[in-house]
Scaffold this motif. Structure first.
Motif, PDB file in Angstrom:
ATOM      1  N   UNK A  88       0.836  -1.220   0.000  1.00 32.59           N
ATOM      2  CA  UNK A  88       0.000   0.000   0.000  1.00 32.59           C
ATOM      3  C   UNK A  88       0.861   1.257   0.000  1.00 32.59           C
ATOM      4  N   UNK A  89       0.323   2.300  -0.558  1.00 29.79           N
ATOM      5  CA  UNK A  89       1.058   3.565  -0.611  1.00 29.79           C
ATOM      6  C   UNK A  89       1.302   4.122   0.781  1.00 29.79           C
ATOM      7  N   UNK A  90       2.385   4.874   0.912  1.00 28.10           N
ATOM      8  CA  UNK A  90       2.733   5.477   2.194  1.00 28.10           C
ATOM      9  C   UNK A  90       1.633   6.434   2.646  1.00 28.10           C
ATOM     10  N   UNK A  91       1.350   6.398   3.932  1.00 27.71           N
ATOM     11  CA  UNK A  91       0.343   7.283   4.489  1.00 27.71           C
ATOM     12  C   UNK A  91      -1.051   6.708   4.523  1.00 27.71           C
ATOM     13  N   UNK A  92      -1.263   5.597   3.835  1.00 29.13           N
ATOM     14  CA  UNK A  92      -2.594   4.982   3.860  1.00 29.13           C
ATOM     15  C   UNK A  92      -2.818   4.236   5.166  1.00 29.13           C
ATOM     16  N   UNK A  93      -4.017   4.318   5.737  1.00 31.86           N
ATOM     17  CA  UNK A  93      -4.292   3.589   6.986  1.00 31.86           C
ATOM     18  C   UNK A  93      -4.244   2.081   6.756  1.00 31.86           C
ATOM     19  N   UNK A  94      -3.758   1.367   7.759  1.00 31.31           N
ATOM     20  CA  UNK A  94      -3.696  -0.086   7.655  1.00 31.31           C
ATOM     21  C   UNK A  94      -2.577  -0.596   6.784  1.00 31.31           C
TER      22      UNK A  94
END
Length: 263
Positions: A88-94
């Motif tokens: 997942x991209x940086x900063x995304x929750x989880x």
């Protein structure tokens, strides 16, 4: 035609080719390939799982699976498997939820249920890679199904030790290793019991290996939101093939005299 869209989807599921490559192969626009896959993939995913010797029966839920196993006296084999997915991209929750402690990669975990012949009965319980196998099956209600169907038996590996402790008469896990200072005979007996349990359970690992022959389940490069649909579509197709395999006769372990002895 629907048949053409179906063929494109099957090629994509089997080989994992990019949509642009499939468009070039079939001489159509890329958007047509993407649209065909979006249309056909959910239809394949909703078909459920085929059952040997029951042509009209499809298992679609865990409730169906346990009801079938209880009615037919099928002993289940349960095992988990992981597929690497994009980070997942940086900063995304989880974001950390997909990091597998075992593989140290971003993965999605699934749980496979097979019979004692290694034929797929159900595959699902889809969870992020960080979640333990035991937690995944409990959150899906597998423990509740064992309570509702006390006649269902299953063999599992060490990852489901808690399930075996809760249902000792139904779930068989590898025997616990004796203490280091235990008699040598206990260690030999433990190794033999462990070997027998592993030999009876290993067929479900072969089932997971069948899935990995399909390119998207070796390493999934699509959007994680579509993984569950892709997984169900592929495993449902694998179940169609495995259900056609004839049941292998189990060799008897009963001791018999090779010849009659004279008194």
């Amino acid at each position: 035609m629907f048949v053409d869209r179906l063929l494109v989807t099957l090629v994509y599921l089997r080989l994992g080719l990019p949509h642009a490559a499939l468009a070039e192969l079939y001489g159509v626009d890329r958007s047509a390939v993407s649209g065909a896959i979006r249309e056909v993939r959910p239809l394949l995913a909703s078909r459920g799982f085929a059952v040997s010797d029951r042509p009209g029966l499809r298992i679609r839920t865990l409730e169906d699976l346990f009801a079938y196993a209880d009615a037919e006296g099928v002993e289940l084999r349960i095992d988990g498997t992981e597929v690497q997915v994009r980070r997942p991209r940086a900063g995304r929750p989880g974001r950390r939820a997909f990091v597998s402690g075992k593989k140290q990669q971003n993965t999605i975990k699934t749980t496979t249920f097979s019979d004692d012949q290694g034929r797929t009965l159900f595959s699902g319980v889809i969870r992020p890679g960080r979640m333990h196998d035991q937690t995944a099956v409990r959150s899906e209600g597998v423990a509740e199904q064992f309570r509702q169907h006390p006649g269902v038996r299953a063999k599992v590996d060490e990852g489901y030790r808690g399930l075996a402790n809760e249902f000792p008469d139904q779930v068989s896990a590898p025997p616990k290793k004796p203490k280091d200072d235990a008699p040598l005979g206990e260690h030999h007996a433990w190794r033999e019991r462990r070997r027998r349990q592993s030999s009876a359970r290993i067929c479900v690992e072969h089932t997971n290996a069948e899935y990995k022959q399909w390119r998207p389940l070796q390493r999934f490069t699509g959007r994680r939101e579509t993984y569950a649909e892709t997984h169900l579509a592929i495993t449902g197709l694998v179940s169609d093939r495995s259900a056609q395999r004839a049941t292998r006769r189990k060799p008897s372990t009963e001791l018999v005299l090779a010849r009659q002895t004279a008194c």
